[in-house]
Structures are given as structure tokens and as C-alpha cells.
Scaffold this motif. Structure first.
Motif, PDB file in Angstrom:
ATOM      1  N   HIS A   1     -37.536  81.090 117.454  1.00  0.00           N
ATOM      2  CA  HIS A   1     -37.155  80.556 115.294  1.00  0.00           C
ATOM      3  C   HIS A   1     -37.950  79.407 115.264  1.00  0.00           C
ATOM      4  O   HIS A   1     -37.296  78.630 115.312  1.00  0.00           O
TER       5      HIS A   1
ATOM      6  N   ILE B   1     -42.125  84.173 123.866  1.00  0.00           N
ATOM      7  CA  ILE B   1     -42.003  84.595 122.529  1.00  0.00           C
ATOM      8  C   ILE B   1     -41.811  83.482 121.533  1.00  0.00           C
ATOM      9  O   ILE B   1     -39.997  82.493 121.351  1.00  0.00           O
TER      10      ILE B   1
ATOM     11  N   ASP C   1     -32.196  87.222 113.817  1.00  0.00           N
ATOM     12  CA  ASP C   1     -33.389  87.665 115.079  1.00  0.00           C
ATOM     13  C   ASP C   1     -34.363  88.670 113.862  1.00  0.00           C
ATOM     14  O   ASP C   1     -35.348  88.268 113.833  1.00  0.00           O
TER      15      ASP C   1
ATOM     16  N   TYR D   1     -28.573  85.422 128.096  1.00  0.00           N
ATOM     17  CA  TYR D   1     -29.344  86.841 129.179  1.00  0.00           C
ATOM     18  C   TYR D   1     -29.487  86.850 130.654  1.00  0.00           C
ATOM     19  O   TYR D   1     -29.787  87.755 131.467  1.00  0.00           O
ATOM     20  N   TYR D   2     -29.565  85.665 130.922  1.00  0.00           N
ATOM     21  CA  TYR D   2     -30.210  85.120 132.123  1.00  0.00           C
ATOM     22  C   TYR D   2     -29.354  84.600 132.625  1.00  0.00           C
ATOM     23  O   TYR D   2     -28.504  85.243 133.780  1.00  0.00           O
TER      24      TYR D   2
ATOM     25  N   MET E   1     -30.413  93.357 124.240  1.00  0.00           N
ATOM     26  CA  MET E   1     -31.964  93.633 123.605  1.00  0.00           C
ATOM     27  C   MET E   1     -32.726  93.414 124.647  1.00  0.00           C
ATOM     28  O   MET E   1     -32.921  92.694 125.362  1.00  0.00           O
ATOM     29  N   PHE E   2     -34.089  93.644 123.972  1.00  0.00           N
ATOM     30  CA  PHE E   2     -35.805  94.026 123.890  1.00  0.00           C
ATOM     31  C   PHE E   2     -35.428  91.552 123.970  1.00  0.00           C
ATOM     32  O   PHE E   2     -35.739  91.518 122.899  1.00  0.00           O
ATOM     33  N   THR E   3     -36.351  90.880 124.705  1.00  0.00           N
ATOM     34  CA  THR E   3     -36.152  89.533 124.662  1.00  0.00           C
ATOM     35  C   THR E   3     -37.233  88.945 123.628  1.00  0.00           C
ATOM     36  O   THR E   3     -38.302  88.080 124.127  1.00  0.00           O
ATOM     37  N   GLU E   4     -38.310  90.276 123.718  1.00  0.00           N
ATOM     38  CA  GLU E   4     -39.760  90.024 122.947  1.00  0.00           C
ATOM     39  C   GLU E   4     -40.040  91.105 121.952  1.00  0.00           C
ATOM     40  O   GLU E   4     -38.108  92.351 121.774  1.00  0.00           O
ATOM     41  N   HIS E   5     -40.323  90.943 121.017  1.00  0.00           N
ATOM     42  CA  HIS E   5     -41.015  91.318 120.232  1.00  0.00           C
ATOM     43  C   HIS E   5     -41.419  93.554 119.809  1.00  0.00           C
ATOM     44  O   HIS E   5     -42.352  93.077 121.140  1.00  0.00           O
TER      45      HIS E   5
ATOM     46  N   TRP F   1     -27.872  78.780 115.605  1.00  0.00           N
ATOM     47  CA  TRP F   1     -28.955  79.842 114.477  1.00  0.00           C
ATOM     48  C   TRP F   1     -29.441  80.377 116.420  1.00  0.00           C
ATOM     49  O   TRP F   1     -30.544  79.649 116.889  1.00  0.00           O
ATOM     50  N   GLN F   2     -27.978  81.292 116.605  1.00  0.00           N
ATOM     51  CA  GLN F   2     -28.887  82.005 117.806  1.00  0.00           C
ATOM     52  C   GLN F   2     -30.462  83.338 118.194  1.00  0.00           C
ATOM     53  O   GLN F   2     -29.063  83.750 117.115  1.00  0.00           O
ATOM     54  N   THR F   3     -31.186  82.845 118.628  1.00  0.00           N
ATOM     55  CA  THR F   3     -31.698  84.423 118.936  1.00  0.00           C
ATOM     56  C   THR F   3     -31.988  84.106 120.123  1.00  0.00           C
ATOM     57  O   THR F   3     -31.629  83.875 120.865  1.00  0.00           O
ATOM     58  N   TYR F   4     -31.957  85.819 119.823  1.00  0.00           N
ATOM     59  CA  TYR F   4     -32.380  86.566 121.613  1.00  0.00           C
ATOM     60  C   TYR F   4     -33.679  86.815 121.405  1.00  0.00           C
ATOM     61  O   TYR F   4     -34.240  87.345 122.847  1.00  0.00           O
ATOM     62  N   ILE F   5     -34.400  87.398 120.674  1.00  0.00           N
ATOM     63  CA  ILE F   5     -35.473  87.619 120.640  1.00  0.00           C
ATOM     64  C   ILE F   5     -36.874  86.922 120.806  1.00  0.00           C
ATOM     65  O   ILE F   5     -36.805  86.392 119.162  1.00  0.00           O
ATOM     66  N   GLY F   6     -36.756  85.332 120.983  1.00  0.00           N
ATOM     67  CA  GLY F   6     -37.610  84.312 121.437  1.00  0.00           C
ATOM     68  C   GLY F   6     -36.981  82.942 120.661  1.00  0.00           C
ATOM     69  O   GLY F   6     -35.469  83.723 120.574  1.00  0.00           O
TER      70      GLY F   6
ATOM     71  N   HIS G   1     -33.339  98.085 119.389  1.00  0.00           N
ATOM     72  CA  HIS G   1     -34.365  97.292 119.825  1.00  0.00           C
ATOM     73  C   HIS G   1     -33.474  96.989 121.672  1.00  0.00           C
ATOM     74  O   HIS G   1     -33.330  95.489 121.734  1.00  0.00           O
TER      75      HIS G   1
END
Lengths: 308, 301
Positions: B71, B117, A80, B158-159, A185-189, B64-69, A267
Motif C-alpha cells: 500500500h 497487488i 489493511d 505468509y510464505y 487471509m487471501f493475499t489479494e483483494h 505499516w504491515q499489510t497482508y493484502i498487497g 477474507h
């Protein structure tokens, strides 16, 4: 140090890379970095022979994996937070201890194995912890994975096996659990300067957990793990396991001097640096209602039993 | 410039065991074989791909696990060694791959316009995940086409699975718009197993096929149900049933790959081509593809 534990003290530290890569982006990150520094000095002042890391950001599937490559060198990048920079590392691993730990785990019924491969991807949490706590490889380390299917009994036994291995080799250790408190965490930057705990509820639970830590009530926290998982953990794995492993490795009691060195948002998640040092005093008012476990019996094969 | 299009959509599971079993020169580990049903199915699909004119492979990966949008890989080349953190005994693969950065940027922009995002990944030290490498190696062992890797944003964690579906649909539709504007011919790859409960022990010889079977019968029945719907072109129904299927079988569809691909392809109502189904360390794996060209679409199995 208690009579039956070879562990000088335990640390609970967060896995996120900000304290390593961007400590000046937020006063909270700097505070966490300073707490890591304090712990580094305390490890240096101790007579620990090694550091044992249990990392929640190293998931395993096939049993429990234990890093055993004597010199682990790579440059790690977080999935991330890749834009914060790279994390080159060169960790000295106590391979003899890792093999002993694996053997001790197997003796307690666990499926375990060592991993000794050039380029093995050491996880973000372990890289952050060892880079900040033991930057010069003053003492060697051992890193153990967190099996994604393991629940309480398996994790308790894994913690006890760590102490078994220390006793067998006559070594003293500092144990480090790498885990967030609340991990949403927040899911946006976000602008790092505006970082905060994701919700009041998460913050209130974190504060309550920190009270327990500050009072040295580690076994009480271990007993509360399922509740903690339900309340403030994103359901990525089956259970919140770090308190189980830490308590089991350190002796399953509440006799610790607890110190919360820092608690900050990372975050949105709850990041804390906490030290627990075995002491003679006792604190605790919980009646433990789950059986202790010495040996892991394996799956109960529930699906294959009963009438058809 | 003519309008870009998706020329094929592939469901391509990524157990590293399959690369291990092939013994390609890039992989350090050595095997005596194993999992032939899947490997032969992959070989047949790879031959079909060789007959298709396309410019790039776009792959959605659960590893490739992302939690913020969401990528996207954003540099033209990546060269390194991928060591599977779970099966390092099987997969230590030296890769050297090319990325279609122009297409990745276009998808990133279109996705951002859709309110999702997103982030371009431009750190040259980044290690490409083994899901991408396994699926791409088996589909195109010559690595002669550039790829775009899309991370999986973990909305299921997350949801809920329902939110995952909504986000994956929006992502798929945005990627389709980017492909159309690019003028390129693209193969989509959704890299994942179906049911995804693993055994937590491994045979002394991992390729000992006498030890390989599905984790339990419930997983098998669910997988067969889904594959039957693939065969019958019931992808709208598959999307509808996905939350329950994912929950019941701990399916790797939780990452959103299949929904992403189906949304990008307009939720096909034509039959999928089935290339094989087999378990790997207890998980259920199906190789399938959706061919929008009625002249080349065939009944495989």
C-alpha cells in the motif's frame, strides 16, 4: 461460575473489522455481526462489573501492557482494510482494575506495565470487540496485550493473574479473547460476496476446534495450542496463545457449556463467535502432559550455560 | 523532462528511542539523552542530505504491515499524533507531513503493472506509522521535503524469506521505473534495524546506557558480517545471504526494505558509507547510505 473463578463467561471473537464496518457485504459478516449482538445482550443481562479483553492484534515487546487510561478516545483505521472506513471509539477503562492486574502479574513474576497515554493506538481487534460488545460503555473494560515473545508458561501465568486481580477486587467479569481461528487471509483483494475459508485444510481444522469449543473442552484446546499453531496459524508470533490465556483465566478445566454462535470466513481467515459458560458437567479425555505454571521464572539463559 | 533518478539510498533504523533521546518539540516525552553513536551518525547523514538536491523521500516501513498487497500513502497531508504501541512511554510525536501523491500514484501504477497487488491509502484518519516518522525525522528534522510511504507486505510470514526477496526485488524495480518516468530526484529510505531480538524488560531509566548492549554475541557477529559486506560493496552477496541472515538474527530485514532499496538502485557494487552501529534494547542498528555519485561518495567510518 466455578468456585475459584470470578469469570461469568468467556467469549472468543474475531479481530477483523468487517462485522463492524461492512456487515452487509456478505451474509457471513452479517451472521458474525448478529452473533456479536447476541453476546452484547448477554453481557448486558449478566451482572459483570467489567469486560477483560486479551487481544492478539495488540503485540507487545516490553512485557505485558495493560490499557489503563480511563477514557480512551481516538479514531482508528486498520492497516489493511482502511478503505472500509474509520472506527471512532470512546472506551471507558476500569483503570483501578488495570493497575491491580498489573500488580497481580508482577507478583507472579511477569514484567508488566500499564499504559495511560492520550492517543494510544488501541488495536483493530480490541476496537471491533468493544465497539460491538459494549457500544454504550455500560460497563468498563480492561485490555491486555499479547507479548510477541511470550510462550506457554508466561501466557498461562498472565491468564491466572487476571483472575487474581478479580478476586482481590471482588469483581465479576466477562473475558473476551480476540483472535481468528485459522488466520491465513487471501493475499489479494477479493469480492466480499465470494469470501471463503482460505483452504479446506484450514476449514477442517477450524471445524475440529469448534467441536472442542462446543463441548466446552477449553483446557483440551489449551493443551492443543502448539499443534494448532503449527497447522493453521501463519507464523507471525511464536505460539497460538489465546486458548492458554482464556483457559488459565477461567480455571483450567473442561467444565463449560460451549456455544458456537457463528463461524464464517473473514477474507479467508476463520472467524468465530463462541461463548463458554462455566458449568458443573465435565467432558474431556486428554491426559494433560505439560506442567501447570503458577509463577513465571523468566528466561532460562540457555545461551549462557554449558561448556565453552 | 529529464529522466528521474535515485540520488541516495539510506538504511535508517527507527527505534523511537532515538527521537526520544533528541527531545524534539514534537515529542511529548522527555529524556536525558542516550544512544549517541546512532544519533551522531544520523546527524552527519542529515547534514549530507542537506547538500544534495532532491525532490522527495520514499520510505519503506516495517511498521505499516499489510497482508493484502503493498500500500502507498495517497493523500497530500497527514497531521496527527503518533504514539508507539510498544514504547508509548518514549514516543508520542505530533507530526504534520506532506506526501508526494503524484509520485506515490506513479509507483502504485508501475507496481500494479508488474503484477504486484497494490492499494492506495486514502483514508484521512489513517495514522502514519512511527517507523516512517522516526526515520524521516532523524534524516530530515525540518520536514521540508514530501515523502512517500510504502507499506511492507509480509511475505516472510505468509510464505518464506525467499518469496519476500523476489517480491521486494520486483517492487524495487517497479519503483525505479516510476522514478525514472517522473523526472524527479529521489532519496530512498529503508527503515529498519539489522538483528532484531529485543529485551523484554526495560530499565527504569530507558536511556541508562549502562544497561544497553546487543541481545547476544551471535547477533553481533552476524551484524558485523553484513556491515562488512556493505563496506566492501558486496550487495549482491548480501541479497544472496539474506534468507539465512534474517532467520538467524530475527532481522527486521524480513520486511523486505533493504532488498527493495537495493533492487531499485540496481544492486550497488560500490562501498556503502557507514555512519554508525549501536544496539537499542538489544537490537542491532546500522546507519548507512549508498551514494551513486562517485564525486560525493566518501569513507565515513
Amino acid at each position: 461460575m466455578s468456585e475459584d473463578s470470578q469469570i461469568l463467561f468467556g467469549l472468543y471473537v474475531p479481530p477483523h473489522p468487517q462485522p463492524l464496518l461492512s456487515p452487509d457485504a456478505n451474509a457471513g459478516y452479517a451472521n458474525l455481526r448478529a452473533a456479536f449482538e447476541t453476546c452484547r445482550k448477554r453481557i448486558e443481562a449478566s451482572d459483570a462489573d467489567l469486560i477483560i479483553v486479551y487481544s492478539t492484534t495488540w503485540p507487545s515487546v516490553v512485557g505485558h501492557q495493560i490499557q489503563a487510561l480511563k477514557e480512551s478516545i481516538w479514531t482508528h483505521v486498520d492497516d489493511d482494510f482502511h478503505y472500509l472506513g474509520s472506527m471512532p471509539y470512546n472506551f471507558q477503562i476500569d483503570s483501578d482494575f488495570s493497575h491491580e492486574y498489573c500488580s497481580a502479574a508482577e507478583k507472579r513474576g511477569l514484567h508488566a506495565r500499564t499504559v495511560e497515554y492520550e492517543g494510544f493506538p488501541i488495536d483493530t481487534g480490541s476496537v471491533v470487540a468493544l465497539s460491538l460488545l459494549n457500544p454504550d460503555n455500560r460497563i468498563p473494560a480492561c485490555i491486555v496485550s499479547s507479548n510477541m515473545y511470550a510462550n506457554r508458561s508466561e501466557t498461562i501465568v498472565l491468564g491466572k493473574a487476571a483472575n487474581d486481580a478479580l478476586v482481590t477486587q471482588g469483581k465479576k467479569a466477562v473475558v473476551v479473547v480476540v483472535s481468528s481461528l485459522s488466520n491465513r487471509m487471501f493475499t489479494e483483494h477479493i469480492d466480499p460476496s465470494e469470501d471463503r475459508i482460505h483452504s479446506s485444510k484450514d476449514n477442517e481444522w477450524n471445524e475440529k476446534i469448534l467441536e472442542f469449543f462446543a463441548d466446552g473442552r477449553l483446557e483440551d484446546l489449551s493443551q492443543l495450542s502448539r499443534e494448532i499453531h503449527g497447522q493453521i496459524r501463519v507464523q507471525k508470533v511464536v505460539a497460538y496463545k489465546p486458548a492458554w490465556w482464556l483457559a488459565a483465566s477461567m480455571g483450567q478445566h473442561n467444565n463449560y457449556e460451549g456455544e458456537v454462535l457463528a463461524y464464517e470466513a473473514l477474507h479467508g481467515s476463520g472467524g468465530a463467535v463462541i461463548q463458554l459458560t462455566p458449568s458443573s458437567g465435565s467432558f474431556g479425555d486428554k491426559e494433560f502432559d505439560e506442567d501447570d505454571v503458577e509463577y513465571y521464572q523468566g528466561d532460562r539463559n540457555v545461551l549462557n550455560k554449558g561448556s565453552h | 523532462m529529464s529522466k528521474g533518478e535515485i540520488v541516495l539510498g539510506c538504511l535508517a533504523p527507527h527505534p523511537p528511542h532515538l527521537v526520544y533521546a533528541e527531545n524534539p518539540p514534537q515529542n511529548e516525552a522527555f529524556s536525558e539523552g542516550g544512544w549517541e553513536t546512532l544519533r551522531w551518525g544520523y546527524a552527519k547523514l542529515a547534514r549530507k542530505l542537506k547538500t544534495i538536491d532532491y525532490d522527495a523521500i520514499v520510505i519503506f516501513t516495517p511498521h505499516w504491515q499489510t497482508y493484502i498487497g503493498t500500500h502507498f500513502l495517497g493523500l497530500p497531508e497527514f497531521k496527527s499524533k503518533s504514539v508507539d504501541p510498544v514504547f508509548p512511554n518514549l514516543f508520542r510525536y505530533n507530526y504534520d507531513l506532506k506526501v508526494d501523491v503524484e509520485l506515490a500514484e506513479a509507483m502504485h501504477e508501475e507496481t500494479a503493472k508488474a503484477g504486484i497487488i497494490t492499494k492506495m491509502m486514502k483514508n484521512p484518519d489513517f495514522r502514519v506509522d512511527y517507523g516512517t516518522i522516526t526515520s524521516c525525522h532523524l534524516l530530515n528534522p525540518s520536514w521540508d521535503k514530501p515523502i512517500v510511504t510504502i507499506s511492507s507486505n509480509r511475505n516472510s510470514h505468509y510464505y518464506s524469506n525467499e518469496v519476500m526477496i523476489e517480491q521486494a526485488k520486483a517492487l524495487g524495480e517497479a519503483c525505479m521505473r516510476a522514478i525514472e518516468k517522473s523526472g524527479k530526484k529521489v532519496v530512498l529510505v529503508s527503515s529498519h534495524s539489522l538483528s532484531h531480538r529485543h529485551f523484554v524488560t526495560e530499565a527504569p531509566l530507558p536511556e541508562d546506557m549502562s544497561r544497553e548492549h546487543i541481545y547476544n554475541h551471535s547477533q553481533y557477529v552476524w551484524d558485523m558480517k553484513i556491515i562488512d559486506m556493505f563496506r566492501n560493496g558486496q550487495m549482491k552477496e548480501v541479497v544472496d545471504i539474506m534468507p539465512e541472515y534474517t532467520e538467524q538474527t530475527i532481522a527486521e530485514t524480513e520486511a523486505g526494505g533493504l532488498i527493495w532499496m537495493m533492487a531499485a538502485m540496481g544492486v550497488p557494487s560500490y562501498p556503502a558509507e557507514i555512519y554508525g552501529y549501536q544496539s537499542v534494547i538489544g537490537t542491532g542498528n546500522c546507519i548507512a547510505c549508498w551514494d551513486p555519485n562517485t564525486e560525493t561518495r566518501e569513507l565515513v567510518l
